[in-house]
Design a protein around this motif. Sequence first.
Motif, PDB file in Angstrom:
ATOM      1  N   THR A 132       0.834  -1.193   0.000  1.00 29.77           N
ATOM      2  CA  THR A 132       0.000   0.000   0.000  1.00 29.77           C
ATOM      3  C   THR A 132       0.873   1.248   0.000  1.00 29.77           C
ATOM      4  N   PHE A 133       0.557   2.167  -0.891  1.00 31.75           N
ATOM      5  CA  PHE A 133       1.266   3.443  -0.975  1.00 31.75           C
ATOM      6  C   PHE A 133       0.366   4.565  -0.450  1.00 31.75           C
ATOM      7  N   ASP A 134       0.971   5.690  -0.089  1.00 37.95           N
ATOM      8  CA  ASP A 134       0.186   6.865   0.306  1.00 37.95           C
ATOM      9  C   ASP A 134      -0.056   7.799  -0.881  1.00 37.95           C
ATOM     10  N   ILE A 135       0.200   7.299  -2.078  1.00 39.64           N
ATOM     11  CA  ILE A 135      -0.068   8.025  -3.322  1.00 39.64           C
ATOM     12  C   ILE A 135      -0.851   7.090  -4.243  1.00 39.64           C
ATOM     13  N   ASP A 136      -1.505   7.670  -5.258  1.00 39.29           N
ATOM     14  CA  ASP A 136      -2.360   6.871  -6.136  1.00 39.29           C
ATOM     15  C   ASP A 136      -1.641   6.268  -7.331  1.00 39.29           C
ATOM     16  N   THR A 137      -0.670   7.001  -7.887  1.00 40.02           N
ATOM     17  CA  THR A 137       0.024   6.522  -9.082  1.00 40.02           C
ATOM     18  C   THR A 137       1.512   6.803  -8.985  1.00 40.02           C
ATOM     19  N   HIS A 138       2.241   6.157  -9.846  1.00 42.11           N
ATOM     20  CA  HIS A 138       3.687   6.360  -9.965  1.00 42.11           C
ATOM     21  C   HIS A 138       4.018   7.837 -10.196  1.00 42.11           C
ATOM     22  N   GLU A 139       3.181   8.511 -10.959  1.00 38.00           N
ATOM     23  CA  GLU A 139       3.417   9.915 -11.300  1.00 38.00           C
ATOM     24  C   GLU A 139       3.230  10.871 -10.121  1.00 38.00           C
ATOM     25  N   ASP A 140       2.660  10.384  -9.010  1.00 40.44           N
ATOM     26  CA  ASP A 140       2.449  11.221  -7.821  1.00 40.44           C
ATOM     27  C   ASP A 140       3.649  11.202  -6.869  1.00 40.44           C
ATOM     28  N   GLN A 141       4.702  10.513  -7.236  1.00 41.49           N
ATOM     29  CA  GLN A 141       5.867  10.375  -6.353  1.00 41.49           C
ATOM     30  C   GLN A 141       6.426  11.741  -5.951  1.00 41.49           C
ATOM     31  N   ARG A 142       6.488  12.007  -4.642  1.00 38.16           N
ATOM     32  CA  ARG A 142       7.015  13.271  -4.125  1.00 38.16           C
ATOM     33  C   ARG A 142       8.380  13.093  -3.470  1.00 38.16           C
ATOM     34  N   HIS A 143       8.645  11.900  -2.976  1.00 31.33           N
ATOM     35  CA  HIS A 143       9.903  11.625  -2.275  1.00 31.33           C
ATOM     36  C   HIS A 143      10.878  10.933  -3.217  1.00 31.33           C
ATOM     37  N   ARG A 144      12.149  11.152  -2.977  1.00 37.68           N
ATOM     38  CA  ARG A 144      13.177  10.537  -3.814  1.00 37.68           C
ATOM     39  C   ARG A 144      13.052   9.014  -3.821  1.00 37.68           C
ATOM     40  N   TYR A 145      12.758   8.443  -2.667  1.00 34.37           N
ATOM     41  CA  TYR A 145      12.673   6.983  -2.581  1.00 34.37           C
ATOM     42  C   TYR A 145      11.217   6.572  -2.384  1.00 34.37           C
ATOM     43  N   PHE A 146      10.759   5.667  -3.225  1.00 36.04           N
ATOM     44  CA  PHE A 146       9.382   5.193  -3.138  1.00 36.04           C
ATOM     45  C   PHE A 146       9.083   4.560  -1.791  1.00 36.04           C
ATOM     46  N   THR A 147      10.083   4.011  -1.112  1.00 38.42           N
ATOM     47  CA  THR A 147       9.830   3.407   0.193  1.00 38.42           C
ATOM     48  C   THR A 147       9.239   4.426   1.164  1.00 38.42           C
ATOM     49  N   GLU A 148       9.537   5.708   0.970  1.00 40.01           N
ATOM     50  CA  GLU A 148       8.972   6.745   1.835  1.00 40.01           C
ATOM     51  C   GLU A 148       7.467   6.935   1.598  1.00 40.01           C
ATOM     52  N   HIS A 149       6.953   6.344   0.544  1.00 45.04           N
ATOM     53  CA  HIS A 149       5.520   6.394   0.243  1.00 45.04           C
ATOM     54  C   HIS A 149       4.800   5.132   0.716  1.00 45.04           C
ATOM     55  N   ILE A 150       5.508   4.246   1.412  1.00 47.06           N
ATOM     56  CA  ILE A 150       4.903   3.022   1.932  1.00 47.06           C
ATOM     57  C   ILE A 150       4.759   3.187   3.440  1.00 47.06           C
ATOM     58  N   PRO A 151       3.550   3.443   3.926  1.00 48.84           N
ATOM     59  CA  PRO A 151       3.366   3.710   5.357  1.00 48.84           C
ATOM     60  C   PRO A 151       3.659   2.513   6.269  1.00 48.84           C
ATOM     61  N   ASP A 152       3.327   1.304   5.836  1.00 43.94           N
ATOM     62  CA  ASP A 152       3.515   0.121   6.660  1.00 43.94           C
ATOM     63  C   ASP A 152       5.002  -0.258   6.721  1.00 43.94           C
ATOM     64  N   ARG A 153       5.551  -0.307   7.929  1.00 46.64           N
ATOM     65  CA  ARG A 153       6.993  -0.576   8.087  1.00 46.64           C
ATOM     66  C   ARG A 153       7.391  -1.965   7.589  1.00 46.64           C
ATOM     67  N   GLY A 154       6.532  -2.948   7.788  1.00 51.04           N
ATOM     68  CA  GLY A 154       6.830  -4.294   7.308  1.00 51.04           C
ATOM     69  C   GLY A 154       6.899  -4.338   5.786  1.00 51.04           C
ATOM     70  N   GLU A 155       5.934  -3.707   5.131  1.00 52.05           N
ATOM     71  CA  GLU A 155       5.948  -3.643   3.667  1.00 52.05           C
ATOM     72  C   GLU A 155       7.163  -2.856   3.185  1.00 52.05           C
ATOM     73  N   ARG A 156       7.492  -1.801   3.918  1.00 56.33           N
ATOM     74  CA  ARG A 156       8.658  -0.990   3.545  1.00 56.33           C
ATOM     75  C   ARG A 156       9.935  -1.838   3.598  1.00 56.33           C
ATOM     76  N   ARG A 157      10.079  -2.646   4.642  1.00 53.12           N
ATOM     77  CA  ARG A 157      11.261  -3.520   4.758  1.00 53.12           C
ATOM     78  C   ARG A 157      11.289  -4.542   3.626  1.00 53.12           C
ATOM     79  N   ARG A 158      10.136  -5.132   3.324  1.00 52.30           N
ATOM     80  CA  ARG A 158      10.087  -6.126   2.246  1.00 52.30           C
ATOM     81  C   ARG A 158      10.377  -5.482   0.886  1.00 52.30           C
ATOM     82  N   ALA A 159       9.907  -4.264   0.698  1.00 56.98           N
ATOM     83  CA  ALA A 159      10.182  -3.552  -0.556  1.00 56.98           C
ATOM     84  C   ALA A 159      11.675  -3.270  -0.682  1.00 56.98           C
TER      85      ALA A 159
END
Length: 190
Positions: free
Chosen positions: A38-65
Amino acid sequence: MTIGAAPYGTTTVLIDMDGPLADFDWAFWDACTVRGFTFDIDTHEDQRHRYFTEHIPDRGERRRARAMVDAAGWFRHLPVTPGAEEGVVALLAEGFDVWVCTKPLGANRTCLNDKHAWLVEHFPALSDRLITAPNKAMIHGTVLLDDAPKPEWFAAATWEPVIFPAPFNAASYPDLRRWEWGQDVSGLLG
């Protein structure tokens, strides 16, 4: 213009690998969505942070990513950035001295070998022109085409930074020139 002609003299164009050549961010987004992250943005084009992991709120998903990127083979299978193949051909045809420069990812034990194999497959004319350096200011050139150059490199660099546009850098580097594939190659030099 004939191949090998050099209207730009010995202009050395350094191209960052991840972003301008290899579509790292699209591959990451796609791999994460396939896994249901789950991301906190709707599409790839909405990326605001340099690293997409910063758009993944769940820490477990972030680690797996992050583990996907650190896994052997990640860099070997990235897609080519749209327009890059034709763009590199155009730069070489115009006589630019083109080099690929990339920052190695120490957490991925096959990163450098995978990047080289990827370059051999997709850009064979540049396969012997890969430079790896943790600090790109150490590399001499005329311009560096990069989606995320570090400002601390600028003072020591011989190259001028040129920003390769990406969703996350739309508001970054407001005083620097931007250039992307499909634009006239003279735009690299300002």
